[in-house]
Design a protein around this motif. Structure first.
Motif, PDB file in Angstrom:
ATOM      1  N   GLU A   6       0.842  -1.191   0.000  1.00 36.85           N
ATOM      2  CA  GLU A   6       0.000   0.000   0.000  1.00 36.85           C
ATOM      3  C   GLU A   6       0.883   1.249   0.000  1.00 36.85           C
ATOM      4  O   GLU A   6       1.988   1.242   0.561  1.00 36.85           O
ATOM      5  CB  GLU A   6      -0.903   0.040   1.238  1.00 36.85           C
ATOM      6  CG  GLU A   6      -1.816  -1.149   1.400  1.00 36.85           C
ATOM      7  CD  GLU A   6      -1.247  -2.207   2.322  1.00 36.85           C
ATOM      8  OE1 GLU A   6      -2.015  -2.992   2.888  1.00 36.85           O
ATOM      9  OE2 GLU A   6      -0.003  -2.235   2.487  1.00 36.85           O
ATOM     10  N   CYS A  22      -2.711   0.190  -3.997  1.00 39.78           N
ATOM     11  CA  CYS A  22      -2.363  -1.149  -3.541  1.00 39.78           C
ATOM     12  C   CYS A  22      -1.860  -1.910  -4.752  1.00 39.78           C
ATOM     13  O   CYS A  22      -2.637  -2.198  -5.663  1.00 39.78           O
ATOM     14  CB  CYS A  22      -3.580  -1.828  -2.946  1.00 39.78           C
ATOM     15  SG  CYS A  22      -3.369  -3.591  -2.609  1.00 39.78           S
ATOM     16  N   TRP A  36     -10.283  -3.095   0.698  1.00 38.44           N
ATOM     17  CA  TRP A  36      -9.616  -2.135   1.575  1.00 38.44           C
ATOM     18  C   TRP A  36     -10.290  -2.198   2.942  1.00 38.44           C
ATOM     19  O   TRP A  36     -11.526  -2.183   3.041  1.00 38.44           O
ATOM     20  CB  TRP A  36      -9.740  -0.712   1.028  1.00 38.44           C
ATOM     21  CG  TRP A  36      -8.817  -0.373  -0.093  1.00 38.44           C
ATOM     22  CD1 TRP A  36      -9.114  -0.359  -1.419  1.00 38.44           C
ATOM     23  CD2 TRP A  36      -7.429   0.010   0.012  1.00 38.44           C
ATOM     24  NE1 TRP A  36      -8.004   0.005  -2.144  1.00 38.44           N
ATOM     25  CE2 TRP A  36      -6.959   0.249  -1.292  1.00 38.44           C
ATOM     26  CE3 TRP A  36      -6.550   0.189   1.081  1.00 38.44           C
ATOM     27  CZ2 TRP A  36      -5.650   0.647  -1.562  1.00 38.44           C
ATOM     28  CZ3 TRP A  36      -5.245   0.577   0.820  1.00 38.44           C
ATOM     29  CH2 TRP A  36      -4.813   0.807  -0.481  1.00 38.44           C
ATOM     30  N   ARG A  38      -9.668  -0.751   7.218  1.00 37.30           N
ATOM     31  CA  ARG A  38      -8.927   0.210   8.024  1.00 37.30           C
ATOM     32  C   ARG A  38      -9.076  -0.133   9.497  1.00 37.30           C
ATOM     33  O   ARG A  38     -10.057  -0.769   9.897  1.00 37.30           O
ATOM     34  CB  ARG A  38      -9.408   1.639   7.768  1.00 37.30           C
ATOM     35  CG  ARG A  38     -10.840   1.911   8.212  1.00 37.30           C
ATOM     36  CD  ARG A  38     -11.282   3.289   7.746  1.00 37.30           C
ATOM     37  NE  ARG A  38     -12.638   3.588   8.176  1.00 37.30           N
ATOM     38  CZ  ARG A  38     -13.340   4.639   7.761  1.00 37.30           C
ATOM     39  NH1 ARG A  38     -12.797   5.497   6.880  1.00 37.30           N
ATOM     40  NH2 ARG A  38     -14.561   4.852   8.200  1.00 37.30           N
ATOM     41  N   ARG A  45     -10.631  -3.840  13.126  1.00 40.59           N
ATOM     42  CA  ARG A  45     -10.448  -3.593  11.701  1.00 40.59           C
ATOM     43  C   ARG A  45     -11.812  -3.622  11.021  1.00 40.59           C
ATOM     44  O   ARG A  45     -12.631  -4.508  11.305  1.00 40.59           O
ATOM     45  CB  ARG A  45      -9.525  -4.650  11.110  1.00 40.59           C
ATOM     46  CG  ARG A  45      -9.112  -4.388   9.691  1.00 40.59           C
ATOM     47  CD  ARG A  45      -8.083  -5.404   9.226  1.00 40.59           C
ATOM     48  NE  ARG A  45      -6.853  -5.328  10.014  1.00 40.59           N
ATOM     49  CZ  ARG A  45      -5.755  -6.019   9.712  1.00 40.59           C
ATOM     50  NH1 ARG A  45      -5.732  -6.812   8.657  1.00 40.59           N
ATOM     51  NH2 ARG A  45      -4.672  -5.910  10.474  1.00 40.59           N
ATOM     52  N   TYR A  95      -5.408  -0.995   5.035  1.00 41.28           N
ATOM     53  CA  TYR A  95      -4.830  -2.221   4.517  1.00 41.28           C
ATOM     54  C   TYR A  95      -5.578  -2.654   3.257  1.00 41.28           C
ATOM     55  O   TYR A  95      -6.803  -2.511   3.188  1.00 41.28           O
ATOM     56  CB  TYR A  95      -4.958  -3.356   5.522  1.00 41.28           C
ATOM     57  CG  TYR A  95      -4.294  -3.128   6.851  1.00 41.28           C
ATOM     58  CD1 TYR A  95      -4.995  -2.523   7.895  1.00 41.28           C
ATOM     59  CD2 TYR A  95      -2.982  -3.528   7.085  1.00 41.28           C
ATOM     60  CE1 TYR A  95      -4.397  -2.327   9.126  1.00 41.28           C
ATOM     61  CE2 TYR A  95      -2.379  -3.336   8.316  1.00 41.28           C
ATOM     62  CZ  TYR A  95      -3.099  -2.734   9.328  1.00 41.28           C
ATOM     63  OH  TYR A  95      -2.504  -2.540  10.549  1.00 41.28           O
ATOM     64  N   TRP A 116      -2.562 -10.095   2.831  1.00 40.88           N
ATOM     65  CA  TRP A 116      -2.694  -8.742   3.354  1.00 40.88           C
ATOM     66  C   TRP A 116      -1.404  -7.965   3.121  1.00 40.88           C
ATOM     67  O   TRP A 116      -0.307  -8.513   3.173  1.00 40.88           O
ATOM     68  CB  TRP A 116      -2.965  -8.772   4.861  1.00 40.88           C
ATOM     69  CG  TRP A 116      -4.324  -9.284   5.183  1.00 40.88           C
ATOM     70  CD1 TRP A 116      -4.715 -10.589   5.282  1.00 40.88           C
ATOM     71  CD2 TRP A 116      -5.485  -8.495   5.442  1.00 40.88           C
ATOM     72  NE1 TRP A 116      -6.051 -10.656   5.589  1.00 40.88           N
ATOM     73  CE2 TRP A 116      -6.551  -9.389   5.699  1.00 40.88           C
ATOM     74  CE3 TRP A 116      -5.730  -7.124   5.483  1.00 40.88           C
ATOM     75  CZ2 TRP A 116      -7.841  -8.952   5.993  1.00 40.88           C
ATOM     76  CZ3 TRP A 116      -7.003  -6.686   5.783  1.00 40.88           C
ATOM     77  CH2 TRP A 116      -8.049  -7.596   6.025  1.00 40.88           C
ATOM     78  N   GLN A 118       0.961  -4.488   4.380  1.00 41.43           N
ATOM     79  CA  GLN A 118       1.450  -4.016   5.675  1.00 41.43           C
ATOM     80  C   GLN A 118       0.703  -2.780   6.161  1.00 41.43           C
ATOM     81  O   GLN A 118       0.789  -2.448   7.348  1.00 41.43           O
ATOM     82  CB  GLN A 118       2.938  -3.695   5.586  1.00 41.43           C
ATOM     83  CG  GLN A 118       3.811  -4.917   5.353  1.00 41.43           C
ATOM     84  CD  GLN A 118       3.687  -5.899   6.483  1.00 41.43           C
ATOM     85  OE1 GLN A 118       3.878  -5.569   7.640  1.00 41.43           O
ATOM     86  NE2 GLN A 118       3.354  -7.144   6.149  1.00 41.43           N
ATOM     87  N   GLY A 119      -0.024  -2.136   5.278  1.00 43.62           N
ATOM     88  CA  GLY A 119      -0.825  -0.988   5.683  1.00 43.62           C
ATOM     89  C   GLY A 119      -0.129   0.345   5.436  1.00 43.62           C
ATOM     90  O   GLY A 119       1.095   0.428   5.361  1.00 43.62           O
TER      91      GLY A 119
END
Length: 126
Positions: A6, A22, A36, A38, A45, A95, A116, A118-119
């Motif tokens: 991301e 992303c 997506w 958050r 999450r 994420y 996933w 890493q954000g």
């Protein structure tokens, strides 16, 4: 295997816009979905938006509908999240994730996602 990266997060004022990206390395299959999510401090999450790769079918959380837009560029293996009219409550780590067997009804659930990133941190100041 898919690796997700991301980018595009930052600190901005309320009312402004950001676009997150992303980018996936590895194969995104036609039936995959990219979502997506958050996570704000001390909160669970939560789902933000999702897109099914081949169908280009999009879904949004009610809290972001009409403000956020998810899109994809298949040639770049990249999904974008255009975020407009940002609010302080949009603050969090964002994420992206890949779901290998999505349905429209399951895309909102993080447990269904297989890979996933890493954000990226998004902070909205008031």
């Amino acid at each position: 295997q898919v690796q997700l990266v991301e980018s595009g997060g930052g600190l901005v004022q309320a009312g402004t816009s950001l676009t997150l990206s992303c980018t996936a390395s590895g194969t995104i299959y036609a039936n995959d979905a990219i979502g997506w999510f958050r996570q704000a401090p001390t909160k669970e999450r939560e789902f933000v938006a999702g897109i099914r790769w081949r169908l280009n079918d999009k879904i949004y959380a009610d809290s972001v509908k009409d403000r956020f837009t998810i899109s994809r560029d298949a040639a770049k293996n990249t999904v974008y999240l255009q975020m407009n009219s940002l609010k302080p409550e949009d603050t969090g780590i964002y994420y992206c994730a890949v779901d290998r067997s999505p349905t429209r009804s399951t895309m909102k659930f993080s447990d269904n996602y297989d890979y996933w990133g890493q954000g990226t941190q998004v902070t909205i100041s008031s």
